[in-house]
Design a protein around this motif. Sequence first.
Motif, PDB file in Angstrom:
ATOM      1  N   HIS A  22       0.851  -1.071   0.097  1.00 19.33           N
ATOM      2  CA  HIS A  22       0.035   0.040   0.115  1.00 19.33           C
ATOM      3  C   HIS A  22       1.041   1.167  -0.004  1.00 19.33           C
ATOM      4  CE1 HIS A  22      -2.956   3.185   1.570  1.00 19.33           C
ATOM      5  NE2 HIS A  22      -3.676   2.225   0.707  1.00 19.33           N
ATOM      6  N   ARG A  23       0.692   2.081  -1.238  1.00 19.53           N
ATOM      7  CA  ARG A  23       1.488   3.268  -1.136  1.00 19.53           C
ATOM      8  C   ARG A  23       1.325   4.186  -0.120  1.00 19.53           C
ATOM      9  NH1 ARG A  23       4.466   3.458  -5.920  1.00 19.53           N
ATOM     10  NH2 ARG A  23       4.299   5.572  -5.911  1.00 19.53           N
ATOM     11  N   HIS A  24       2.365   4.726   0.526  1.00 17.22           N
ATOM     12  CA  HIS A  24       2.180   5.737   1.722  1.00 17.22           C
ATOM     13  C   HIS A  24       1.280   6.956   1.123  1.00 17.22           C
ATOM     14  CE1 HIS A  24       2.860   8.420   4.910  1.00 17.22           C
ATOM     15  NE2 HIS A  24       3.452   7.182   5.640  1.00 17.22           N
ATOM     16  N   ARG A  27       2.914  10.047  -0.534  1.00 17.37           N
ATOM     17  CA  ARG A  27       3.623   9.689  -1.898  1.00 17.37           C
ATOM     18  C   ARG A  27       3.141  10.454  -3.042  1.00 17.37           C
ATOM     19  NH1 ARG A  27       6.176   4.525  -2.754  1.00 17.37           N
ATOM     20  NH2 ARG A  27       7.022   5.713  -4.571  1.00 17.37           N
ATOM     21  N   TYR A  30       0.543   8.088  -7.620  1.00 17.60           N
ATOM     22  CA  TYR A  30      -0.358   7.036  -6.843  1.00 17.60           C
ATOM     23  C   TYR A  30      -0.349   7.031  -5.596  1.00 17.60           C
ATOM     24  CZ  TYR A  30       0.341   6.429 -11.896  1.00 17.60           C
ATOM     25  OH  TYR A  30       0.532   6.690 -13.206  1.00 17.60           O
ATOM     26  N   PRO A  31      -0.695   7.875  -4.527  1.00 17.46           N
ATOM     27  CA  PRO A  31      -0.811   7.894  -3.304  1.00 17.46           C
ATOM     28  C   PRO A  31      -1.857   7.267  -2.718  1.00 17.46           C
ATOM     29  CG  PRO A  31      -1.437  10.011  -3.853  1.00 17.46           C
ATOM     30  CD  PRO A  31      -1.013   9.289  -4.977  1.00 17.46           C
ATOM     31  N   SER A  35      -0.343  -1.318  -4.807  1.00 16.65           N
ATOM     32  CA  SER A  35       0.367  -1.583  -6.119  1.00 16.65           C
ATOM     33  C   SER A  35       1.216  -3.001  -5.833  1.00 16.65           C
ATOM     34  CB  SER A  35       1.539  -0.516  -6.402  1.00 16.65           C
ATOM     35  OG  SER A  35       2.463  -0.419  -5.449  1.00 16.65           O
ATOM     36  N   GLU A  59      13.282  -2.858  -0.704  1.00 19.78           N
ATOM     37  CA  GLU A  59      11.871  -2.678  -0.162  1.00 19.78           C
ATOM     38  C   GLU A  59      11.239  -3.668   0.552  1.00 19.78           C
ATOM     39  OE1 GLU A  59       9.331  -1.179  -3.388  1.00 19.78           O
ATOM     40  OE2 GLU A  59      10.678   0.458  -3.854  1.00 19.78           O
ATOM     41  N   GLU A 100       7.894   4.484   1.930  1.00 19.31           N
ATOM     42  CA  GLU A 100       7.237   4.531   0.715  1.00 19.31           C
ATOM     43  C   GLU A 100       5.971   3.839   0.772  1.00 19.31           C
ATOM     44  OE1 GLU A 100       9.456   3.079  -2.622  1.00 19.31           O
ATOM     45  OE2 GLU A 100      11.330   3.810  -1.933  1.00 19.31           O
ATOM     46  N   HIS A 101       5.841   2.549   1.735  1.00 15.94           N
ATOM     47  CA  HIS A 101       4.667   1.906   1.964  1.00 15.94           C
ATOM     48  C   HIS A 101       4.280   1.799   3.382  1.00 15.94           C
ATOM     49  CE1 HIS A 101       7.180  -0.254  -1.259  1.00 15.94           C
ATOM     50  NE2 HIS A 101       6.318   0.292  -2.001  1.00 15.94           N
ATOM     51  N   ALA A 118      -3.077   1.001  -8.022  1.00 16.10           N
ATOM     52  CA  ALA A 118      -2.426   2.191  -8.845  1.00 16.10           C
ATOM     53  C   ALA A 118      -2.457   2.133 -10.266  1.00 16.10           C
ATOM     54  CB  ALA A 118      -0.872   2.198  -8.341  1.00 16.10           C
TER      55      ALA A 118
END
Length: 135
Positions: A22-24, A27, A30-31, A35, A59, A100-101, A118
């Motif tokens: 899950h994108r933070h 970000r 695509y916050p 993804s 990551e 990032e996540h 995303a």
Amino acid sequence: MAARIQIAVAVLVRDGLVLLVHRHPSRRWYPNAWSFSAGGHVDPGESPHQAVSRECLEELGIQVHDPLPIPMTVTDPTLDVRAFLLTHWDGEPVNAAPEEHDDLRWFRPTDLADLNLAHPESLPTLLSAIQKGAH
């Protein structure tokens, strides 16, 4: 027209489940969206294959084996995305990039359509590749 940004993305599959991050919400791109696992820019002088291996280590804290290129449809004209199916790696995936996540989870492929993704346009081709590659 500017050159498209090269991105390499990992699609991790284990026991019929797919790992998503899950994108933070902070970000820029695509916050607050899910993804496919690790991914990021392909550095100068680096191949997409090398980039996906590096991103998985950075990551997720895993060492990957035999990334298999798979098709991924992305409608963003500024991106050139290369996806890789991963079914073998050393280590247990963890969120090694909390800036990032903010979450990572294993999902059944049938649950992915209900998520805020995303790149939702990529789902049909990725699910097909996952189904073929996971056997």
